[in-house]
Design an enzyme around this catalytic site. Sequence first.
Site, PDB file in Angstrom:
ATOM      1  N   HIS A 273      22.574  42.036  39.249  1.00 23.76           N
ATOM      2  CA  HIS A 273      23.163  42.650  40.249  1.00 23.76           C
ATOM      3  C   HIS A 273      22.599  42.240  41.438  1.00 23.76           C
ATOM      4  O   HIS A 273      21.427  42.111  41.755  1.00 23.76           O
ATOM      5  CB  HIS A 273      23.253  44.226  40.160  1.00 23.76           C
TER       6      HIS A 273
ATOM      7  N   GLN B 109      23.579  40.156  33.186  1.00 23.81           N
ATOM      8  CA  GLN B 109      23.929  40.351  34.573  1.00 23.81           C
ATOM      9  C   GLN B 109      22.736  40.804  35.494  1.00 23.81           C
ATOM     10  O   GLN B 109      22.196  41.837  35.553  1.00 23.81           O
ATOM     11  CB  GLN B 109      25.148  41.221  34.579  1.00 23.81           C
TER      12      GLN B 109
ATOM     13  N   LEU C 175      19.242  50.426  42.437  1.00 25.24           N
ATOM     14  CA  LEU C 175      20.847  49.751  42.687  1.00 25.24           C
ATOM     15  C   LEU C 175      21.404  50.153  43.812  1.00 25.24           C
ATOM     16  O   LEU C 175      21.346  51.450  44.162  1.00 25.24           O
ATOM     17  CB  LEU C 175      21.600  50.107  41.656  1.00 25.24           C
TER      18      LEU C 175
ATOM     19  N   PHE D 178      36.706  46.222  44.678  1.00 16.65           N
ATOM     20  CA  PHE D 178      35.610  45.983  44.054  1.00 16.65           C
ATOM     21  C   PHE D 178      35.429  44.563  43.718  1.00 16.65           C
ATOM     22  O   PHE D 178      36.362  43.909  43.899  1.00 16.65           O
ATOM     23  CB  PHE D 178      35.544  46.911  42.792  1.00 16.65           C
TER      24      PHE D 178
ATOM     25  N   ARG E 110      29.643  39.053  40.680  1.00 16.19           N
ATOM     26  CA  ARG E 110      28.076  39.487  40.640  1.00 16.19           C
ATOM     27  C   ARG E 110      27.211  38.183  40.408  1.00 16.19           C
ATOM     28  O   ARG E 110      26.259  37.968  41.085  1.00 16.19           O
ATOM     29  CB  ARG E 110      27.582  40.545  39.645  1.00 16.19           C
TER      30      ARG E 110
ATOM     31  N   HIS F 235      20.779  44.041  35.550  1.00 23.11           N
ATOM     32  CA  HIS F 235      21.495  45.175  35.565  1.00 23.11           C
ATOM     33  C   HIS F 235      22.271  45.538  34.557  1.00 23.11           C
ATOM     34  O   HIS F 235      22.502  46.676  34.003  1.00 23.11           O
ATOM     35  CB  HIS F 235      22.531  45.137  36.759  1.00 23.11           C
TER      36      HIS F 235
ATOM     37  N   ARG G 288      30.302  40.433  33.594  1.00 23.08           N
ATOM     38  CA  ARG G 288      31.103  41.528  33.915  1.00 23.08           C
ATOM     39  C   ARG G 288      31.604  41.531  35.235  1.00 23.08           C
ATOM     40  O   ARG G 288      30.613  41.522  36.049  1.00 23.08           O
ATOM     41  CB  ARG G 288      30.314  42.853  33.264  1.00 23.08           C
TER      42      ARG G 288
ATOM     43  N   GLU H  28      27.723  48.115  44.605  1.00 26.83           N
ATOM     44  CA  GLU H  28      28.638  47.289  44.989  1.00 26.83           C
ATOM     45  C   GLU H  28      29.788  47.866  46.095  1.00 26.83           C
ATOM     46  O   GLU H  28      30.294  47.363  46.821  1.00 26.83           O
ATOM     47  CB  GLU H  28      29.584  46.710  43.711  1.00 26.83           C
TER      48      GLU H  28
END
Lengths: 247, 599
Positions: B232, B230, B242, B116, B285, B353, B388, B245
């Site tokens: 995304h 954040q 979304l 990730f 991100r 996000h 994050r 990721e």
Amino acid sequence: MSDHITLHVARYRPEKASETTFDAFELPCPKEWVVLDGLNHIKDRMDGTLSYRWSCRMGICGSCGMLVNGEPKLACATFLSDYAPGPVRVEPLRNFPVIRDLVVEMGDFMSKLTRIKPWIVRQVEKPLSDGEYRQTPGELDEYKQFSMCINCMLCYSACPIYGLDPHFIGPAAIALAQRYNLDSRDEGAAERMQILSEHDGIWGCTFVGECTKVCPKHVDPAGAIQRYKLQSAVEWVKAFVLPRAAQ
Amino acid sequence: MTPAFDVVLVGGGGAGLRAAIALAEASQRLRIAVVSKVYPMRSHTVSAEGGAAGVISPDDSLDEHCYDTISGGDWLGDQDAIEAFVREAPQELLRLEHWGCPWSREADGRVAVRPFGGMRKMRTWFAADKTGFHMLHTLFQTSLKYTTVVRYDEWFVTKFLVDDGRVQGVIALELATGRIEAITARAVIVCTGGCGKVFPFTTNAAIKTGDGMALAYRAGAPLKDMEFVQYHPTGLPFTGILITEAARSEGGYLINKDGYRYLQDYALGTPQPKPVLRTMELGPRDRLSQAFMKELDKGRTTDTPYGPVVFLDLRHLGEQLINRRLPFVRELCMKYQNIDPVKELIPVRPVVHYMMGGVHTDINGATPLPGLYAAGEVACVSINGANRLGSNSLPELLVFGARAGRAAADYVAGAKDPGTTVVAQLQDEQRRLEADLLQQRGRERIADIRQEMQLTVEESAGIYRTGASLIRSAAKLRELQERARDFRIEDDSRTFNTERIAALELSFMLDVAEAIVTSALRREESRGAHQRTDFPLRDDQRYLAHSLVQRQPDGSCRVDYLPVTITRWPPAERVYGEAPSDERSHYVARGAIPSGEGV
């Protein structure tokens, strides 16, 4: 294609009228718009009193089930342009009491969900320090499909048995019971079988499979029900053939 | 008076349900209520896709997960909290496995992990690409076996009961009937999630209106690090849906209008055919969303009716892998964008996000206001710092949901009963919600004010910010607060009145928007997701600190700062795009156990 479409939306306001009426709204109809976009346009720009449930707008929270031209659909996953030139009839899900406009009462479903014990049942809990229960991809595939239910209740709205007999535990709850019964980590199948067999509605279920047809997540509740019937028929035969202790 | 419950949970998503189970397991004598404006399985946890991070592989270590989280958050996270989080995350994910979560598996039956963004090792547990859905349903279904948990489904909390400096319950409105009640308790845990709907373009569900942040703020608890929002990097252009990721961690490429993997121009390493950890598409991100803006400036994005886009290319992954590991991505693209990612490029653009900031809590979820706890996205502990990492929020809601539950269980054992002012507070609130809101026939449409607020916040507090636009925005938000006193509410019904709820949600969002803009204006540096073009550098001298916004008696807000807790990883530069073997010196903490601490 016309760039406008008319929605006939069911209205029920218990404090004002005892009957359902329909209001017509003429809306723009861009190709990206789903039925839910249409309802939001009405609420924001035309009539703030319209009530309906929605949240994720991506077909996963299960809030926005309703009838679109008589068929149970998720409003967020149903394109308006598919119904051009219209008009389109939008109503609350069938087979449930209506609270207001497009909002139905779902307490009955929630209590049925609890009744089938939708959690892992074990005689002995393995301690966390012993790590995970091993489960192969094949074992996961056994129940995975039945774990995809988003509780949108479209299947209850489509079910002819539930429509006649609200005591019938219903497609989604049976599929969920099977989701746990078929999970290699679970030992609660016998308890759940007893609950499912308390009411004979399940035997009234035919092979029509309306529930499976309307399911937006391909859960196949009808398959779960047939599987259950077969399983319980085998149990029933075993009860005659085998001595009690061997069951 | 004896309270109706020991603990009231506000919000029934992942954090709320985990806290409820922790309380039910702490003692069978505790009376627990879960109050949620939706049925719990509708909560927004359901939409999380990619996965949940927890160290499990033999080649991984807790220190490495700590370092990734700290550097990913640009050193704004509290390292004591991060160490606790990283230590407890694998246990919590394992507990969920025991409760039936259908984690994806290796051939031998062990839990599988995937790479990730910003993570140097494979440690993200996943249930295909519906991880949040499966976690939420597992938690909800498991919670049903605890008979001491009482649910208030579709009850909307309008106010926290505060008396004698303590939170003593909530006032809530039942949607179906319009009934307004005081639900008294010795402690309240707020778990209402984020506030993406403050922005016009967000992955967040309609219900994410910052209710819990505003409720806590109005009750006197500070909001922390609210300037850190954040984006995304990969949302579908019209809907904001979304695209996880995980699509990139499985090997997807981000390309601009020329088919060029543009991330190589932004200090994220060199492109390789296969995904490389902490490199290119697996960068963090904030960096990826900022790179999009740079591409936009260079004219290398593609215009669509719904804004400029770049493309996510999954075609080389093949149908089989996409169906097995990314089925929801394919389903969403086909259903909502009329595109098949097996054969076509997916248009994407950055989309709001997640809220790094939130209600200020300590490491146990306790706010400075006695009797009030918070966990999940609504809270800021902080483990996420200025940005994050993907797959840290799901384990966060488990770890801190459980911690808040246990801490509240301890607290209520010695807490006093609610005072007698509860009755008067209820009467005041009933008057506000009924006489005022149901009879309000002002001039302003809710949808108009909401839209103006969203555009204002995006314009000033988007991916890049300036002092001048934030000042303008703060003034505009004050004007909208004034205009919001003059709402027109057409619906005077008590039965499932969603217009009244929309008015209450908008008033919450206006408070949250003000906190975001005010904190962003005060932070004169660039760090993580907060990028000021007028202050482009990180400034550890002045701002290695959390912002705390506190509501003043006149309704304005005051900003203070609280130092960041540094345990073993002194502030350093964030480095991405290196080969993992060269990086060891970056993550091994000074004077710390080098590695091998992993599970």
